[in-house]
Design a protein around this motif. Structure first.
Motif, PDB file in Angstrom:
ATOM      1  N   SER A  41       0.835  -1.197   0.000  1.00  0.00           N
ATOM      2  CA  SER A  41       0.000   0.000   0.000  1.00  0.00           C
ATOM      3  C   SER A  41       0.870   1.247   0.000  1.00  0.00           C
ATOM      4  O   SER A  41       0.533   2.244  -0.653  1.00  0.00           O
ATOM      5  CB  SER A  41      -0.929  -0.001   1.212  1.00  0.00           C
ATOM      6  N   VAL A  42       1.996   1.196   0.720  1.00  0.00           N
ATOM      7  CA  VAL A  42       2.893   2.354   0.758  1.00  0.00           C
ATOM      8  C   VAL A  42       3.399   2.673  -0.650  1.00  0.00           C
ATOM      9  O   VAL A  42       3.407   3.838  -1.081  1.00  0.00           O
ATOM     10  CB  VAL A  42       4.073   2.114   1.717  1.00  0.00           C
TER      11      VAL A  42
ATOM     12  N   THR B 218       0.556   4.106  -2.707  1.00  0.00           N
ATOM     13  CA  THR B 218       0.201   5.445  -2.219  1.00  0.00           C
ATOM     14  C   THR B 218       1.269   6.461  -2.594  1.00  0.00           C
ATOM     15  O   THR B 218       0.947   7.591  -2.989  1.00  0.00           O
ATOM     16  CB  THR B 218      -0.010   5.407  -0.703  1.00  0.00           C
TER      17      THR B 218
ATOM     18  N   ALA C 270      -1.169   4.129   4.894  1.00  0.00           N
ATOM     19  CA  ALA C 270      -0.688   3.031   4.049  1.00  0.00           C
ATOM     20  C   ALA C 270       0.198   2.079   4.855  1.00  0.00           C
ATOM     21  O   ALA C 270       0.113   0.847   4.689  1.00  0.00           O
ATOM     22  CB  ALA C 270       0.073   3.597   2.854  1.00  0.00           C
TER      23      ALA C 270
ATOM     24  N   ASP D 234      -0.476  -1.923   5.453  1.00  0.00           N
ATOM     25  CA  ASP D 234       0.503  -2.982   5.207  1.00  0.00           C
ATOM     26  C   ASP D 234       0.749  -3.808   6.464  1.00  0.00           C
ATOM     27  O   ASP D 234       0.876  -5.041   6.394  1.00  0.00           O
ATOM     28  CB  ASP D 234       1.816  -2.378   4.704  1.00  0.00           C
TER      29      ASP D 234
ATOM     30  N   GLY E 237      -5.967  -0.753   1.547  1.00  0.00           N
ATOM     31  CA  GLY E 237      -4.732  -0.086   1.184  1.00  0.00           C
ATOM     32  C   GLY E 237      -4.762   0.709  -0.093  1.00  0.00           C
ATOM     33  O   GLY E 237      -3.728   1.234  -0.527  1.00  0.00           O
TER      34      GLY E 237
ATOM     35  N   PRO F 145      -5.317   3.866  -2.410  1.00  0.00           N
ATOM     36  CA  PRO F 145      -5.396   5.320  -2.230  1.00  0.00           C
ATOM     37  C   PRO F 145      -6.463   5.960  -3.114  1.00  0.00           C
ATOM     38  O   PRO F 145      -6.527   5.700  -4.323  1.00  0.00           O
ATOM     39  CB  PRO F 145      -3.999   5.802  -2.628  1.00  0.00           C
TER      40      PRO F 145
END
Length: 472
Positions: A23-24, A27, A56, A60, A74, A76
């Motif tokens: 997700s990071v 994002t 994010a 995760d 997750g 965005p």
């Protein structure tokens, strides 16, 4: 499909759940697109980088620990600057509320967060959601991703720009007289105005309590419909939200559906590109449905006028105190409209409310007598140039703005569900969009017809960002 720039919400969520991307990472890519496109789109009022990355990371961590995840875990997104989120500013595209920090979270945002989605920022909008063109005196107008000289449509202008420009896959907007449908039409994407009372408005800035609707804008019918399903349902915090089941799944077999064409009523008012768009839709649907025929449509002109009388009266009540205490803090266009709203006689407003149920019954009995859905134009022309609707500089501004909403306001007044979907392009490459209108609570039928058009026509994206993050 680029993993950090997927083409659908389902692909995005599936990639995160499968561990193909975090997700990071997804994002960070969305934040990069938001910042890199800001001068080109002006879609954001605020990009919330810190809180988005924190959310994010939490997504995760939850996935790594084996916790249950929602259908959008997750992923965005970004939303119109009118949805309360506890601890965040809800500015409503205005100067008056520019520093207002919400103490609670709107139901729609609560439900998206429960589904696992996160937000990367507040999207631009017409000030206080008043304005079908998308202009904003305080923040500047969000720019059309297809042609920056054209309007995005409003009032969900940033939502149309950010989704059409490929920054995020979907966004929430709001619709009182066309404010989801017009940006969708102008930016070549999909918008859904649900049945009045389908989605809770708790924690959402009010404009017209009897016509306001919460709904999604997305790059595809299925993505828009998924968001609608996630945010729908009864809510004790909003007494106007009806206790009805969430929208049914989309239909795969349309062979029993009857399509009513409302285009004939408007033939003398439509540009040729719009007429051709209707004909394109008819040809695309013919093999898959039971029938396509002209529908008998009651006079929409009077309904558009009634819708405007109701909306402006109720908006005047919402803004009454601020108009007395802080009139200079409104943009000139909004201040002018609100001043006019105070001149609507109370009997006219009350009469418009009283006869709405009668007009709805008449409309359902006539327009839907031989049809399950109606097809109508969203606008009578291609997206106008911004210069055509600039206050103080365009002599035909009022006529253009009035015409823009002439096909959207009646369905707001009646409270009917509508899906707007692009069906063709003008010679200049501008989107031509149609409204698919259904009976109350039958968003599934309208969206199913829109999906079939989307599949049959297979239009290329009108505008997507080509921005990609530099390789690490």
């Amino acid at each position: 499909m680029s993993l950090d720039n997927p083409t659908s919400l389902t692909q995005a969520a599936d990639a995160i759940r499968a561990g193909k991307i975090t997700s990071v990472q997804m994002t960070e890519a969305a934040l990069f697109r938001a910042k890199a496109s800001h001068k080109r789109l002006n879609a954001f009022i605020e990009i919330e980088e810190g809180s988005a990355i924190d959310a994010a990371r939490a997504a995760d961590a939850a996935l790594a620990s084996g916790h249950a995840v929602g259908p959008l875990h997750g992923v965005p997104l970004a939303h119109k600057d009118m949805y309360d989120r506890a601890g965040f500013i809800t500015g409503c595209g205005s100067k008056i509320r520019a520093g207002h920090i919400a103490t609670s979270t709107s139901t729609a945002m609560d439900r998206l967060q429960a589904a696992g989605a996160l937000s990367i920022g507040r999207l631009n909008m017409s000030e206080f959601a008043m304005g079908p063109t998308g202009h904003n005196f305080h923040h500047g107008r969000a720019l059309n991703p297809i042609d920056g000289a054209r309007i995005t449509g409003g009032s969900s202008s940033g939502s149309g720009s950010a989704v059409g420009g490929g920054v995020v896959l979907a966004a929430l907007g709001s619709d009182t007289g066309g404010s989801i449908r017009l940006p969708a039409a102008c930016c070549g994407i999909v918008g859904i105005k649900p049945t009045q009372g389908r989605v809770s408005r708790h924690g959402v800035m009010p404009l017209s309590f009897s016509q306001d609707c919460v709904g999604p804008l997305a790059r595809s019918v299925e993505d828009a419909y998924l968001l609608l399903q996630l945010i729908s349902g009864p809510d004790g915090r909003d007494t106007t939200c009806m206790d009805v089941e969430k929208p049914d799944e989309l239909l795969r077999d349309l062979s029993s559906l009857r399509i009513g064409i409302a285009g004939g009523l408007f033939a003398e008012r439509l540009e040729n590109d719009v007429v051709q768009g209707i004909e394109t839709a008819i040809s695309a649907l013919k093999p898959d449905v039971a029938s396509i025929a002209s529908a008998a449509i009651p006079d929409l002109t009077s309904m558009a006028e009634l819708a405007n009388a109701v909306a402006m009266s109720e908006a005047g009540a919402v803004h009454f105190d601020w108009m007395r205490e802080r009139p200079e803090d409104y943009g000139p266009q909004i201040r002018m409209r609100l001043s006019q709203s105070l001149a609507v006689p109370a009997p006219i407003y009350l009469r418009a409310l009283q006869i709405r149920a009668v007009m709805l019954k008449e409309f359902l009995d006539t327009a839907f007598a031989g049809a399950d859905v109606l097809i109508a134009p969203t606008m009578p022309f291609v997206p106008p140039l911004s210069a055509e609707v600039d206050i103080g500089t365009s002599p035909k501004m009022n006529a253009v703005v009035s015409a823009m909403t002439s096909f959207t306001r009646p369905f707001s007044y009646l409270g009917l569900p509508v899906v707007t979907v692009p069906v063709s392009a003008s010679a200049e490459g501008l989107p031509i969009a149609l409204q698919i209108v259904a009976r109350p609570w039958r968003e599934d039928i309208a969206a199913s017809v829109a999906l079939r058009l989307e599949q049959a026509l297979a239009l290329p994206a009108f505008a997507t960002t080509s921005l990609a993050r530099p390789a690490a």
